[in-house]
Design a protein around this motif. Structure first.
Motif, PDB file in Angstrom:
ATOM      1  N   ASP A  13      -5.546   7.172   0.678  1.00 24.00           N
ATOM      2  CA  ASP A  13      -6.131   7.498  -0.973  1.00 24.00           C
ATOM      3  C   ASP A  13      -6.040   8.473  -2.124  1.00 24.00           C
ATOM      4  OD1 ASP A  13      -7.413   4.803   0.271  1.00 24.00           O
ATOM      5  OD2 ASP A  13      -8.664   6.427   1.252  1.00 24.00           O
ATOM      6  N   GLY A  40      -5.136   0.247   0.908  1.00 23.20           N
ATOM      7  CA  GLY A  40      -5.982  -0.412  -0.477  1.00 23.20           C
ATOM      8  C   GLY A  40      -6.314   0.128  -1.306  1.00 23.20           C
ATOM      9  N   HIS A  41      -4.979  -0.295  -2.432  1.00 19.42           N
ATOM     10  CA  HIS A  41      -4.815   0.422  -2.984  1.00 19.42           C
ATOM     11  C   HIS A  41      -5.011   0.284  -4.595  1.00 19.42           C
ATOM     12  CE1 HIS A  41      -0.464   1.579  -1.378  1.00 19.42           C
ATOM     13  NE2 HIS A  41      -1.807   2.227  -0.905  1.00 19.42           N
ATOM     14  N   THR A 298     -11.451   1.865   0.051  1.00 20.36           N
ATOM     15  CA  THR A 298     -11.524   0.709  -0.337  1.00 20.36           C
ATOM     16  C   THR A 298     -11.214  -0.417   0.274  1.00 20.36           C
ATOM     17  OG1 THR A 298      -9.864   1.948  -2.176  1.00 20.36           O
ATOM     18  CG2 THR A 298      -9.774  -0.364  -2.427  1.00 20.36           C
ATOM     19  N   ARG A 304     -15.883   8.371   2.304  1.00 18.89           N
ATOM     20  CA  ARG A 304     -14.803   9.278   2.224  1.00 18.89           C
ATOM     21  C   ARG A 304     -15.463  10.968   2.952  1.00 18.89           C
ATOM     22  NH1 ARG A 304     -11.349   6.876  -2.307  1.00 18.89           N
ATOM     23  NH2 ARG A 304     -10.552   5.274  -1.452  1.00 18.89           N
TER      24      ARG A 304
HETATM   25 MG    MG Z   1      -6.698   3.491  -0.758  1.00 22.69          MG
END
Ligand code: MG
Ligand code: GDP
Ligand code: IMO
Length: 448
Positions: A13, A40-41, A298, A304
């Motif tokens: 991330d 998850g971009h 994401t 986080r």
């Molecule tokens: Mg990510």
């Protein structure tokens, strides 16, 4: 033949999606080489936000070759949903190519990932429950089902039976689950196969052709160095190798095809899931950074964990990846902190000092971060577009990182948007020299 690998230099991330998208604009092809829909971009451009899980982060630039390489574990449901969503939003997805050798996430992988975590109880890894570990396990056990198997019903069914056989005991609790019905599963996956057929290709050859033509190919990593199954904080890792060396294996090119390795790091540190995190913060400072940085996963939406920048871990990531450049993202999030701490070494349980990332799990679990304090800055950085517009304290902070890691900073991220970035003088020096045949990269560094 410029091949640039973009990897996460922390625990994932870091902003790889944004950096890959920026490089893709100047490049010709983007290749995902490992991981799966645990990734998850995020890309923010033209006032829109895109969250990509399997689709390479070049897909928003029409005409680019976007490859899902053999090293990826592909959930066909996630991919087809992603294709539908992109098309619905008007994105041209015709550049997608999928390796026939990529392994497939099957319904039983999802169930086993979930059940495995429940069984671990308090010791759980905190996986994304996307079936990643069980799928890579089947690949290694030679029980995997690959994209090419979707094109032949008889082969597909036979392979599903063979893969299910040794799992009977662990899947007993799901005996009545419709998702495990052999015919239903075969039919569902044949449907995915029909939808994906037009994209299936010998992607290793396609990528090699681009490299031979001198095109700029971006190899897009997922996760990050500290989540690497060999080099990360095992067992609190993912089940693939997110380090740069894996780009060759997962895309089907040779080591000499890689010219540059960019490591992406935030100006601080985050981690999702369990495992050691020496610079972790708690309390109001952690909450503040989490809110300012939007640090919520994401893929799973989990909060986080956040902490100060860990230069011991970052230097380790630089070494195992042969980083040639750093992209430092989210520097804007640190605005308003009176002082900033950067971890320069760890202190072990018995008082020993560790300058290098400890290889021993017990040592790492007890390691306490020790810091260098640096003055912060109060100004917002969101509108800075050149290094000299940054406050002196921010420049010093970046210089300290580059000197400590001994890797130049090529890009600085100052916001989620595509334009909220500074291409540094170092990137102009690196790419303007012609040492790497990517002159387009240096053509318009906005620091000039
Ligand atoms: Mg990510
Ligand atoms: P990835 O998995 O490495 O691609 O990173 P993620 O997309 O999971 O998480 C990075 C988050 O930070 C995303 O929400 C991005 O839009 C955002 N982001 C990326 N670069 C920057 C930056 O320089 N500043 C800020 N404030 N946000 C950023
Ligand atoms: P991107 O590409 C952050 C973490 C999970 C868990 C561990 C194992 O967006 O940076 P897995 O589902 O892979 O078996 O989970 O790895 N993890 C990530 N953390 N970013 C990711 O991807 C991650 N992919 C997996 O949270 O701790």
């Amino acid at each position: 033949m410029p091949g640039i690998v973009v990897v996460g230099a922390q625990w994932g991330d870091e902003g790889k999606g944004k950096i890959t998208d920026l490089l893709a604009e100047r490049g010709d092809a983007v290749v995902r080489f490992q991981g799966g829909s645990n990734a998850g971009h995020t890309i923010v451009g033209n006032g829109e936000t895109w969250k990509l899980h399997l689709m390479p982060s070049g897909i928003l630039h029409p005409g680019k070759l976007c490859v899902i390489g053999n090293g990826v574990v592909l959930d066909p449901k996630v991919l087809t949903d992603e294709l539908d969503e992109l098309r619905r939003r008007g994105v041209d997805t015709s550049g997608l190519r999928i390796s026939a050798n990529a392994h497939l996430i099957m319904p039983y992988h999802l169930l086993l990932d979930h059940a495995g975590e429940i069984k671990l109880g308090r010791l759980q890894i905190g996986t994304t429950r996307r079936g990643i570990g069980p799928c890579y396990a089947d690949k290694a056990a030679r029980l995997g089902i690959r994209v090419q198997d979707l094109l032949d019903e008889k082969i597909l069914k036979k392979k599903i039976v063979a893969a299910l056989e040794p799992k009977r005991l662990s899947l007993r609790e799901f005996a009545k689950d419709q998702r495990l019905d052999l015919q239903a599963m075969t039919d569902e996956y044949l449907t995915y196969g029909r939808r994906m057929q037009m994209y299936i290709a010998d992607t290793s050859r396609l990528v090699q052709e681009r490299l031979d033509a001198g095109d700029l190919v971006v190899f897009e990593g997922a996760q990050g160095a500290l989540l690497d199954i060999d080099h990360g904080t095992y067992p609190f890792v993912t089940s693939s190798n997110p380090v740069a060396g894996a780009a060759c294996i997962g895309a089907g090119v040779g080591p000499k095809d890689i010219d540059e390795v960019w490591g992406v790091t935030k100006g601080y540190t985050t981690r999702v899931g369990a495992g050691p995190f020496p610079t972790e913060l708690d309390g109001s400072l952690a909450d503040e950074l989490r809110q300012r940085g939007g640090e919520f996963g994401t893929v799973t939406g989990r909060s986080r964990r956040v902490g100060w920048l860990d230069l011991v871990a970052l230097r380790y990531a630089a070494r195992i990846n042969s980083l040639t450049a750093l992209a430092v993202t989210k520097l804007d999030v640190l605005s308003g902190q009176e002082k900033l701490c950067v971890c320069t070494h760890y202190r072990g349980a018995e008082g020993a000092e560790f300058d290098h990332f400890p290889y021993h799990q017990t040592v790492l679990h007890h390691a306490v971060a020790e810091y260098e304090e640096m003055p912060g800055w109060s100004e917002s950085l969101r509108d800075c577009r050149s290094e000299h517009e940054l406050p002196e304290a921010a420049r010093n902070y970046l210089q300290f990182i580059a000197d400590f890691i001994k890797v130049p900073i090529a890009l600085i991220g100052l916001g989620p948007g595509r334009d909220e970035v500074i291409w540094t003088k170092a990137s102009a020096d690196m790419y303007g020299s012609g040492a790497v045949a990517a002159p387009a990269l240096a053509a318009e560094p906005n620091d000039r």
